[in-house]
Each structure stands twice: as structure tokens, then as C-alpha cells.
Motif scaffolding. Structure first.
Motif, PDB file in Angstrom:
ATOM      1  N   UNK A  83      40.937  25.292   5.196  1.00  0.00           N
ATOM      2  CA  UNK A  83      42.402  25.213   5.241  1.00  0.00           C
ATOM      3  C   UNK A  83      43.035  26.467   4.628  1.00  0.00           C
ATOM      4  N   UNK A  84      42.502  26.900   3.477  1.00  0.00           N
ATOM      5  CA  UNK A  84      43.008  28.099   2.813  1.00  0.00           C
ATOM      6  C   UNK A  84      42.761  29.325   3.686  1.00  0.00           C
ATOM      7  N   UNK A  85      41.606  29.356   4.316  1.00  0.00           N
ATOM      8  CA  UNK A  85      41.255  30.460   5.205  1.00  0.00           C
ATOM      9  C   UNK A  85      42.277  30.585   6.340  1.00  0.00           C
ATOM     10  N   UNK A  86      42.645  29.450   6.921  1.00  0.00           N
ATOM     11  CA  UNK A  86      43.627  29.457   8.014  1.00  0.00           C
ATOM     12  C   UNK A  86      44.991  29.968   7.539  1.00  0.00           C
ATOM     13  N   UNK A  87      45.368  29.592   6.311  1.00  0.00           N
ATOM     14  CA  UNK A  87      46.640  30.063   5.751  1.00  0.00           C
ATOM     15  C   UNK A  87      46.613  31.582   5.597  1.00  0.00           C
ATOM     16  N   UNK A 125      39.344  31.508  -0.356  1.00  0.00           N
ATOM     17  CA  UNK A 125      39.280  31.040  -1.744  1.00  0.00           C
ATOM     18  C   UNK A 125      40.679  31.042  -2.364  1.00  0.00           C
ATOM     19  N   UNK A 126      41.093  29.919  -2.904  1.00  0.00           N
ATOM     20  CA  UNK A 126      42.375  29.859  -3.618  1.00  0.00           C
ATOM     21  C   UNK A 126      42.281  30.760  -4.844  1.00  0.00           C
ATOM     22  N   UNK A 127      43.349  31.510  -5.119  1.00  0.00           N
ATOM     23  CA  UNK A 127      43.290  32.486  -6.218  1.00  0.00           C
ATOM     24  C   UNK A 127      42.984  31.825  -7.558  1.00  0.00           C
ATOM     25  N   UNK A 128      43.527  30.631  -7.795  1.00  0.00           N
ATOM     26  CA  UNK A 128      43.268  29.938  -9.057  1.00  0.00           C
ATOM     27  C   UNK A 128      41.809  29.566  -9.236  1.00  0.00           C
ATOM     28  N   UNK A 129      41.113  29.358  -8.118  1.00  0.00           N
ATOM     29  CA  UNK A 129      39.698  28.972  -8.179  1.00  0.00           C
ATOM     30  C   UNK A 129      38.813  30.125  -8.627  1.00  0.00           C
ATOM     31  N   UNK A 130      39.372  31.348  -8.635  1.00  0.00           N
ATOM     32  CA  UNK A 130      38.585  32.525  -9.033  1.00  0.00           C
ATOM     33  C   UNK A 130      38.499  32.694 -10.547  1.00  0.00           C
TER      34      UNK A 130
END
Length: 235
Positions: free
Chosen positions: A17-21, A34-39
């Protein structure tokens, strides 16, 4: 952690989903989503590491390039390094939120940003104006020449409607940032925002969007945010 280990961790964090965004905003393969917060947990293990940041940025993978900006050591980078990073920044989420942000933590930020603004290239111009937004929103007002910022506001006033689409976003944000975060020119920014009025930005496959700095400045003032400064440029 080495390059391979970081890439494996990033891939594991990827979400379709994030990839599509990201792709809808201009990113292209390779990327994981990858969501930035997950990094943040990976950053805590690595901290700053310029050699690894260079390796990650050179992969051409959007998530790796973004993470490179998080672990970069900006003051270890030269103008040539930033030009190289800009050459590889193929859309605004890299130019404005990775390269410009990283540049904003250096002593050469204004010098390099000035060159990009004058370049005539859409993403370099966007990164240059964005860099000033990061700077003005973080550093003390006394670090800037009031006459220079005033002149930049006038350039925006006279050229924003005829500028490249992505540059319009950054220029509009510049008016807003001066109006909110740079107290000496608050009134001038408000005046110019009103003169500029709505800025039409054309987008692929969707209707045009209209940006209105005057309205957003007023909202920030109403919330008591006049004079707001970020504690850090990078998260």
C-alpha cells in the motif's frame, strides 16, 4: 550493519500500500514501500554513517535513498556531493525531502541553494527553495540577510505563476515559511501572499490543485505559531 543487511531490513518493512502511494507521487522501481517512521529502529542501530549513506543512495532504490538522508553526515558532504545527489534525485520526494533537508544542516546551504534556484531546472529550483524553507524554519532569524530574503520574496511574487509545477509548490511554501517562521518579514510575506493569490499547480491525470499561502499563514497565526522554529531539521 553493512549495505546488504540494511537492504534486507528495509525490504522486510516494505508494504504494498505504501509502495503504491510513493509511486503515485512519482517514485519508480526499485522501491519497497517503507513508511518513514518504520526506519527509526534501523537508524538507532546505525546512527550517522556517511560511507553507508553513499552506498544506499547509489542503489537507486527510493527507500534506500531516503534512508541515506537519515543517516548522512551533512557536514562531511561537499558541494560536489550534493550536486551528485541532486543528479540522482528523480522526483520531488528525493529533491525536497532528502537532498534539500540534508543540505540545510550544512554551512554551505545558502550558497548551494542559491545556485539551484538560479539553475532553471525544475527539481533543482524546487530543492533550492525548499532548502530555504528548512533553514528559515529551524535557524535563528539573525542568521539571514533581511534584504536577501525580501528580494527572494519579490522574485517569487514576480515568477511563481510562470515557474515549473514542482517549483511552484516550493516557492509557495517559501512565502508561507517566511510569513510564519521569519519574523522580520512577516508583514511583507503576508502582503505578497495576498498579491500572488491562488497558485494553480497542474498534476498528471488529476485536476489542478490551487495553493493559497495567505490562508495557510493566517491559520498558523491563529494557532499561535508565528515565530515557530523546528528543533531539528531531520527527524
Amino acid at each position: 550493519m553493512n549495505l546488504e543487511m540494511v537492504m534486507q531490513e528495509l525490504e522486510a518493512l516494505g508494504k504494498e500500500r505504501t509502495k503504491k502511494i510513493y509511486i503515485s507521487n512519482g517514485a519508480h522501481e526499485p522501491l519497497f514501500g517503507v513508511a518513514t517512521g518504520a526506519m527509526k529502529p534501523i537508524f538507532k542501530k546505525i546512527k550517522k554513517n556517511q560511507p553507508l549513506a553513499e552506498q544506499l543512495y547509489n542503489t537507486g532504490n527510493y527507500d534506500a535513498m531516503y534512508f541515506a538522508g537519515i543517516i548522512a553526515e551533512p557536514k562531511a558532504m561537499t558541494e560536489t556531493d550534493f550536486e551528485r545527489w541532486m543528479d540522482a534525485a528523480y522526483f520531488y520526494m528525493l529533491s525536497d525531502y532528502v537532498v534539500a533537508v540534508t543540505l540545510a544542516e550544512t554551512d554551505i546551504a545558502q550558497e548551494v541553494a542559491d545556485k539551484w534556484i538560479a539553475s532553471g531546472e525544475e527539481l533543482r529550483m524546487s530543492a533550492g527553495w525548499s532548502c530555504y524553507c528548512w533553514l528559515l524554519g529551524n535557524r535563528p532569524d539573525g542568521e539571514f540577510s533581511e534584504s536577501k530574503i525580501a528580494n527572494m520574496l519579490e522574485i517569487v511574487e514576480n515568477t511563481i505563476h510562470d515557474s515549473p509545477e514542482r517549483t511552484k509548490y516550493a516557492m509557495n511554501n517559501f512565502i508561507y515559511t517566511v510569513g510564519v517562521s521569519y519574523l522580520p518579514l512577516h508583514d511583507k510575506a503576508v502582503e505578497i501572499a495576498k498579491t500572488v493569490g491562488p497558485v494553480e499547480v497542474k498534476r498528471d491525470k488529476t485536476k489542478s490543485k490551487f495553493l493559497l499561502a495567505s490562508e495557510n499563514i493566517q491559520k498558523a497565526v491563529d494557532k499561535g505559531q508565528r515565530g515557530f522554529k523546528r528543533k531539528y531539521v531531520r527527524c
